[in-house]
Motif scaffolding. Structure first.
Motif, mmCIF file in Angstrom:
data_model
loop_
_atom_site.group_PDB
_atom_site.id
_atom_site.type_symbol
_atom_site.label_atom_id
_atom_site.label_comp_id
_atom_site.label_asym_id
_atom_site.label_seq_id
_atom_site.Cartn_x
_atom_site.Cartn_y
_atom_site.Cartn_z
ATOM 1 N N ALA A 181 -7.493 8.204 13.967
ATOM 2 C CA ALA A 181 -8.428 8.389 12.407
ATOM 3 C C ALA A 181 -9.141 7.278 12.322
ATOM 4 O O ALA A 181 -10.315 7.329 11.596
ATOM 5 N N GLY A 182 -9.027 5.848 13.103
ATOM 6 C CA GLY A 182 -9.959 4.755 12.784
ATOM 7 C C GLY A 182 -10.213 4.267 11.741
ATOM 8 O O GLY A 182 -10.805 3.629 11.397
ATOM 9 N N ALA B 151 -5.286 17.806 10.835
ATOM 10 C CA ALA B 151 -5.431 17.675 9.652
ATOM 11 C C ALA B 151 -4.545 16.448 8.916
ATOM 12 O O ALA B 151 -5.185 15.864 7.181
ATOM 13 N N ALA B 152 -3.617 15.844 9.881
ATOM 14 C CA ALA B 152 -3.264 14.573 9.858
ATOM 15 C C ALA B 152 -4.262 13.143 9.564
ATOM 16 O O ALA B 152 -3.722 12.203 8.793
ATOM 17 N N LEU B 153 -5.334 13.839 11.056
ATOM 18 C CA LEU B 153 -6.028 13.334 10.713
ATOM 19 C C LEU B 153 -7.503 12.533 9.798
ATOM 20 O O LEU B 153 -8.781 11.979 10.090
ATOM 21 N N GLY B 154 -8.207 14.265 9.151
ATOM 22 C CA GLY B 154 -8.474 13.650 8.191
ATOM 23 C C GLY B 154 -10.194 14.734 9.092
ATOM 24 O O GLY B 154 -10.673 15.032 8.689
ATOM 25 N N ARG B 155 -9.765 15.493 10.008
ATOM 26 C CA ARG B 155 -10.573 16.018 10.910
ATOM 27 C C ARG B 155 -10.825 17.653 10.654
ATOM 28 O O ARG B 155 -9.622 18.058 9.829
ATOM 29 N N GLU B 156 -11.936 18.111 11.201
ATOM 30 C CA GLU B 156 -12.562 18.953 11.434
ATOM 31 C C GLU B 156 -10.726 20.306 11.828
ATOM 32 O O GLU B 156 -10.642 20.236 12.759
ATOM 33 N N VAL B 157 -10.538 21.158 10.830
ATOM 34 C CA VAL B 157 -9.884 22.340 11.268
ATOM 35 C C VAL B 157 -10.415 24.113 11.782
ATOM 36 O O VAL B 157 -10.748 24.272 10.717
ATOM 37 N N SER B 158 -10.100 24.414 12.482
ATOM 38 C CA SER B 158 -10.729 26.035 12.588
ATOM 39 C C SER B 158 -9.550 26.562 13.266
ATOM 40 O O SER B 158 -8.717 26.007 14.410
ATOM 41 N N PHE B 159 -10.081 28.090 13.529
ATOM 42 C CA PHE B 159 -8.904 28.730 14.194
ATOM 43 C C PHE B 159 -9.677 28.716 15.546
ATOM 44 O O PHE B 159 -8.556 28.501 16.525
ATOM 45 N N ASN C 141 1.131 -1.434 -0.234
ATOM 46 C CA ASN C 141 0.133 0.291 -0.295
ATOM 47 C C ASN C 141 0.724 1.858 -0.036
ATOM 48 O O ASN C 141 1.573 1.234 1.423
ATOM 49 N N PRO C 142 1.020 2.491 -0.867
ATOM 50 C CA PRO C 142 1.327 2.970 -0.922
ATOM 51 C C PRO C 142 1.606 4.738 0.109
ATOM 52 O O PRO C 142 2.230 5.159 0.229
ATOM 53 N N HIS C 143 0.864 4.481 0.569
ATOM 54 C CA HIS C 143 -0.232 4.815 1.981
ATOM 55 C C HIS C 143 0.441 4.141 3.156
ATOM 56 O O HIS C 143 -0.321 4.777 4.480
ATOM 57 N N GLY C 144 1.100 3.200 3.476
ATOM 58 C CA GLY C 144 1.420 3.006 4.761
ATOM 59 C C GLY C 144 0.225 1.993 5.554
ATOM 60 O O GLY C 144 -0.989 0.962 4.672
ATOM 61 N N LEU C 145 -0.118 2.645 6.321
ATOM 62 C CA LEU C 145 -1.725 2.698 7.335
ATOM 63 C C LEU C 145 -2.633 3.554 6.510
ATOM 64 O O LEU C 145 -3.788 3.145 7.613
ATOM 65 N N GLY C 146 -2.977 3.223 5.487
ATOM 66 C CA GLY C 146 -3.362 4.885 5.240
ATOM 67 C C GLY C 146 -3.641 6.238 4.403
ATOM 68 O O GLY C 146 -1.741 6.801 5.086
ATOM 69 N N LYS C 147 -4.592 7.246 4.665
ATOM 70 C CA LYS C 147 -3.803 8.475 4.770
ATOM 71 C C LYS C 147 -5.587 8.933 4.237
ATOM 72 O O LYS C 147 -5.988 9.655 3.839
ATOM 73 N N PRO C 148 -5.477 9.709 5.999
ATOM 74 C CA PRO C 148 -6.915 10.070 6.719
ATOM 75 C C PRO C 148 -7.587 11.572 6.454
ATOM 76 O O PRO C 148 -8.240 11.855 6.030
ATOM 77 N N GLY C 149 -5.460 11.723 6.397
ATOM 78 C CA GLY C 149 -5.285 13.346 5.908
ATOM 79 C C GLY C 149 -4.727 13.503 4.733
ATOM 80 O O GLY C 149 -4.897 13.185 3.582
ATOM 81 N N VAL C 150 -3.638 14.518 5.587
ATOM 82 C CA VAL C 150 -3.526 14.863 4.248
ATOM 83 C C VAL C 150 -1.572 14.674 3.851
ATOM 84 O O VAL C 150 -1.067 15.005 2.857
ATOM 85 N N ILE C 151 -1.173 13.726 5.048
ATOM 86 C CA ILE C 151 -0.031 12.687 4.946
ATOM 87 C C ILE C 151 -0.312 11.291 4.990
ATOM 88 O O ILE C 151 -1.332 10.479 5.323
ATOM 89 N N ALA C 152 0.614 10.550 4.493
ATOM 90 C CA ALA C 152 0.025 9.482 4.702
ATOM 91 C C ALA C 152 0.641 8.373 5.500
ATOM 92 O O ALA C 152 1.314 9.372 5.947
#
Length: 394
Positions: free
Chosen positions: A386-387, A213-221, A94-105
Motif C-alpha cells: 500500500a506504500g 480493498a484492504a490496500l485502498g485501491r480501486e475495485v471493479s467487477f 497507533n490503533p491502526h498498527g501499520l496504518g489503515k490504507p483500506g477497509v481494515i487496519a
C-alpha cells in the motif's frame, strides 16, 4: 654622502641586527619565557616542525592508556547550548498498527474490527459487493424454488396425514409420515448444499475484492473477474467439495461436520489470493486455523447469526404474505404452499441474501487475512504494497 640602502640580500651599514628589535627565536626548552607584546613581531616564517591546522585531517591518535568514554545513546540528554532543546518522546501507540490504507487496519484484528471491516467494504463498494450478492441470491432462490416445487415426491403428502382419518392403518400412517419426512430431509440437504456452495463461491469472489480493498485501491467487477477467472474451476471444485463434506458431516454427525466446516472455511480465500491448487487450498486453511479453532469458530458463527437475523427481518413481510403464519395459527390443518406463495418467499430470500451472503463471505475473508497477519506478518507485506512507511523501531 652616505648610502642608505644596501644591496639586496647584502649586509649594509644600516642593516638591522638582532639587538635592534627583531626577536630571536629561542629553541624550545631554553627556559626563557615569551614576553607579552612580542606576538605581533613574530617571524613570518613558522618554526620548524609546525603544520597548518586541517579541518579534514583525522583526529590525533590518543596517547597510550587513554580509554574511550561511554557510547552515545539516543536517549541521552543533548549538550546544553543555551537554546531550548527538543525533548525525546517515545513512539506513540497507533490503533491502526501499520496504518489503515483500506477497509481494515494493518494489525491483528479483534471481532469488532472484523465485523466493521465487512460493513465498511459493503458501504464503500456497495454496487460491486451487493451486485455479486444479488446474483448469488437469485441463483440460490431459483434453485430453492425448483426444489420446493418439483423435487418433492408428493406435495400432497403433507395433507395426507390429516385426510386418512381414524380408520387409517398403521402402515398407512407410517408411509405418510416417512414419505413426508423423507421429502423434507431431501429438500433440506439440497438447500444446505446449494447455499454452502454459493456462499463459498462468493467468498472466493470477495477475496479478490478484499485483496484490493484492504490496500485502498480501486475495485471493479472487471478487476475481480480477471483475478478470479484463471482459478474459477478450482474455486468451483473447492466450493463443491467443501459444501458436500461439511453438509454430510453435519447431517450424519454434528461434531465432525462442525470441525470440517471450521478447518476448511478459509480454503476459498487461500485459493484465490495465494494462487494455489485444490489440495493446497485445503491444506493452507487447516494450517491457518490450527491453534485458533475456537476463535475462528466463534467469529464465523457470529457472522452466520447476524446474517440470518437480518435475513429473517427482511423476509418477515414476505413470509406473512405467503400464509405461513396461518399454518401456525391452525396447526391441525396442513396446507401445501402454492406457486405464488413460493414466489413471494423467493423474493424475500433474494432481498435478504443480497445483504447476508456478501457479509458472511467478507467476514470469512477478513478472518483469513487476520490469521495471516497474526501468524506470518502479512500486515507488513500489505503495508509495503500500500506504500505505507512502517514506523521506525527504537
Amino acid at each position: 654622502m652616505t648610502d642608505t640602502g644596501g644591496a639586496p640580500g647584502g649586509e649594509g651599514a644600516d642593516a638591522p641586527t638582532p639587538s635592534q628589535g627583531i626577536p630571536q627565536a629561542h629553541a624550545p626548552g631554553s627556559g626563557e619565557p615569551n614576553r607579552p607584546g612580542d606576538h605581533a613581531a613574530s617571524p613570518a616564517t613558522p618554526p620548524r616542525g609546525w603544520q597548518a591546522p586541517d579541518a579534514q585531517a583525522a583526529p590525533p591518535t590518543p596517547p597510550p592508556g587513554w580509554q574511550h568514554g561511554p557510547a552515545y545513546r539516543p536517549d541521552a540528554l543533548p549538550p546544553f547550548t543555551g537554546q531550548p532543546q527538543p525533548q525525546f518522546q517515545q513512539p506513540r501507540w497507533n490503533p491502526h498498527g501499520l496504518g489503515k490504507p483500506g477497509v481494515i487496519a494493518l494489525r491483528p484484528l479483534n471481532i469488532g474490527d472484523i465485523l466493521d471491516g465487512a460493513i465498511t467494504a459493503i458501504r464503500r463498494h456497495a454496487l460491486l459487493v451487493l451486485g455479486i450478492g444479488a446474483v448469488m441470491a437469485v441463483i440460490g432462490a431459483a434453485i430453492t424454488f425448483v426444489l420446493q416445487k418439483y423435487l418433492f415426491a408428493d406435495l400432497e403428502s403433507f395433507t395426507s396425514t390429516g385426510d386418512l382419518g381414524p380408520a387409517a392403518t398403521e402402515a398407512e400412517l407410517r408411509d405418510a409420515l416417512f414419505g413426508t419426512f423423507g421429502d423434507a430431509v431431501f429438500v433440506l440437504i439440497s438447500q444446505s448444499l446449494v447455499s454452502t456452495f454459493l456462499l463459498t463461491v462468493t467468498t472466493g469472489l470477495m477475496a479478490a475484492v478484499m485483496g484490493r480493498a484492504a490496500l485502498g485501491r480501486e475495485v471493479s467487477f472487471g478487476i475481480v473477474w480477471r483475478e478470479v477467472q484463471p482459478r474459477l474451476l478450482p474455486l468451483l471444485g473447492v466450493a463443491f467439495g467443501y459444501a458436500l463434506l461439511t453438509t454430510l458431516g453435519v447431517m450424519l454427525c454434528i461434531f465432525p461436520g462442525v470441525v470440517a466446516w471450521v478447518f476448511w472455511a478459509l480454503a476459498a480465500p487461500a485459493l484465490v489470493l495465494e494462487r494455489g491448487t485444490f489440495r493446497e487450498a485445503f491444506a493452507r486453511s487447516v494450517k491457518l486455523v490450527s491453534g485458533a479453532f475456537w476463535r475462528v469458530l466463534g467469529v464465523l458463527l457470529l457472522a452466520r447469526i447476524i446474517g440470518s437475523f437480518f435475513e429473517s427481518i427482511i423476509q418477515l413481510p414476505f413470509t406473512l404474505g405467503s400464509g405461513v403464519f396461518s399454518q401456525m395459527l391452525n396447526p391441525t390443518k396442513v396446507t401445501v404452499p402454492s406457486t405464488g406463495d413460493l414466489l413471494l418467499a423467493s423474493a424475500g430470500q433474494i432481498i435478504g441474501g443480497t445483504i447476508s451472503i456478501p457479509f458472511i463471505a467478507l467476514v470469512t475473508v477478513i478472518v483469513y487475512l487476520d490469521q495471516r497477519m497474526r501468524r506470518e506478518g502479512m500486515d507488513i507485506e500489505l503495508a509495503r504494497a500500500a506504500g505505507v512507511q512502517p514506523p521506525q523501531a527504537w
